[in-house]
Design an enzyme around this catalytic site. Structure first.
Site, PDB file in Angstrom:
ATOM      1  N   ASP A   1       0.850  -1.192   0.000  1.00 13.76           N
ATOM      2  CA  ASP A   1       0.000   0.000   0.000  1.00 13.76           C
ATOM      3  C   ASP A   1       0.884   1.240   0.000  1.00 13.76           C
ATOM      4  O   ASP A   1       1.881   1.308   0.711  1.00 13.76           O
ATOM      5  CB  ASP A   1      -0.927  -0.011   1.226  1.00 13.76           C
ATOM      6  CG  ASP A   1      -2.077   0.958   1.077  1.00 13.76           C
ATOM      7  OD1 ASP A   1      -3.222   0.489   0.921  1.00 13.76           O
ATOM      8  OD2 ASP A   1      -1.844   2.190   1.107  1.00 13.76           O
TER       9      ASP A   1
ATOM     10  N   HIS B   1     -10.175  -5.624  -3.349  1.00 15.02           N
ATOM     11  CA  HIS B   1      -8.855  -5.827  -2.742  1.00 15.02           C
ATOM     12  C   HIS B   1      -8.996  -6.200  -1.278  1.00 15.02           C
ATOM     13  O   HIS B   1      -9.927  -5.774  -0.596  1.00 15.02           O
ATOM     14  CB  HIS B   1      -7.962  -4.587  -2.882  1.00 15.02           C
ATOM     15  CG  HIS B   1      -8.571  -3.306  -2.416  1.00 15.02           C
ATOM     16  ND1 HIS B   1      -9.489  -2.596  -3.162  1.00 15.02           N
ATOM     17  CD2 HIS B   1      -8.396  -2.588  -1.274  1.00 15.02           C
ATOM     18  CE1 HIS B   1      -9.846  -1.510  -2.506  1.00 15.02           C
ATOM     19  NE2 HIS B   1      -9.208  -1.484  -1.344  1.00 15.02           N
TER      20      HIS B   1
ATOM     21  N   GLN C   1     -14.117   2.678   1.202  1.00 15.87           N
ATOM     22  CA  GLN C   1     -13.536   2.171  -0.054  1.00 15.87           C
ATOM     23  C   GLN C   1     -13.230   3.357  -0.974  1.00 15.87           C
ATOM     24  O   GLN C   1     -14.134   4.132  -1.315  1.00 15.87           O
ATOM     25  CB  GLN C   1     -14.489   1.199  -0.759  1.00 15.87           C
ATOM     26  CG  GLN C   1     -13.839   0.581  -2.002  1.00 15.87           C
ATOM     27  CD  GLN C   1     -14.737  -0.446  -2.708  1.00 15.87           C
ATOM     28  OE1 GLN C   1     -15.911  -0.584  -2.391  1.00 15.87           O
ATOM     29  NE2 GLN C   1     -14.165  -1.147  -3.661  1.00 15.87           N
ATOM     30  N   SER C   2     -11.969   3.490  -1.320  1.00 17.85           N
ATOM     31  CA  SER C   2     -11.565   4.601  -2.190  1.00 17.85           C
ATOM     32  C   SER C   2     -11.191   4.129  -3.588  1.00 17.85           C
ATOM     33  O   SER C   2     -11.121   4.944  -4.508  1.00 17.85           O
ATOM     34  CB  SER C   2     -10.397   5.364  -1.558  1.00 17.85           C
ATOM     35  OG  SER C   2      -9.296   4.506  -1.362  1.00 17.85           O
ATOM     36  N   VAL C   3     -10.932   2.844  -3.737  1.00 21.94           N
ATOM     37  CA  VAL C   3     -10.581   2.304  -5.060  1.00 21.94           C
ATOM     38  C   VAL C   3     -11.575   1.191  -5.402  1.00 21.94           C
ATOM     39  O   VAL C   3     -11.591   0.139  -4.745  1.00 21.94           O
ATOM     40  CB  VAL C   3      -9.138   1.743  -5.069  1.00 21.94           C
ATOM     41  CG1 VAL C   3      -8.799   1.184  -6.446  1.00 21.94           C
ATOM     42  CG2 VAL C   3      -8.134   2.825  -4.681  1.00 21.94           C
TER      43      VAL C   3
END
Ligand code: AMP
Length: 112
Positions: free
Chosen positions: A30, A98, A92-94
């Site tokens: 990350d 994942h 959740q940003s993407v």
């Protein structure tokens, strides 16, 4: 998915610090680590979140978890936490499925 950040990482258009890969999954560090070990494990195929992976191919969810466990072992973690955020309100940003593999320090529970 051309506009997907992690699809661009997987395509090599954006740099990543690879930890390991399997035929259908990829693990990389990350960019803003929240713990001494903070690795993301993603499917190479685009899915918006983990539930979408489960709906499309449950065996791929198992592969992601097995890969996360292999990462924890490779990193020498005696314990680790798997996190998957789903939806903006959960952080959740993407929008590419994942797992966060977190470890290397005592982890507070419950999380904030
Ligand atoms: P989430 O907020 O649960 O969707 O997790 C997305 C994670 O991706 C965050 O922890 C970000 O720090 C991380 N991230 C964003 N861009 C990159 C990148 N280019 N390389 C590695 N990690 C990234």
């Amino acid at each position: 998915m051309p506009d997907c950040l992690f699809c661009r990482v997987l395509a090599g258009e954006l740099p990543s610090e690879k930890v390991s890969a399997t035929e259908r999954t990829y693990a990389f560090r990350d960019i803003a680590p929240a713990a001494p070990t903070h690795v993301l494990v993603v499917p190479t195929e685009h899915h918006p979140d983990l539930a979408s992976v489960a709906a499309a191919d449950a065996s791929l969810v198992a592969e992601l978890i097995a890969h996360a466990a292999a990462v924890a072992e490779k990193e020498g973690l005696d314990g680790y936490r798997l996190v998957t955020n789903t939806g903006e309100s959960a952080g959740q940003s993407v929008p590419h499925a994942h797992l966060h593999v977190l470890g290397g320090r005592p982890l507070q529970w419950p999380p904030g």
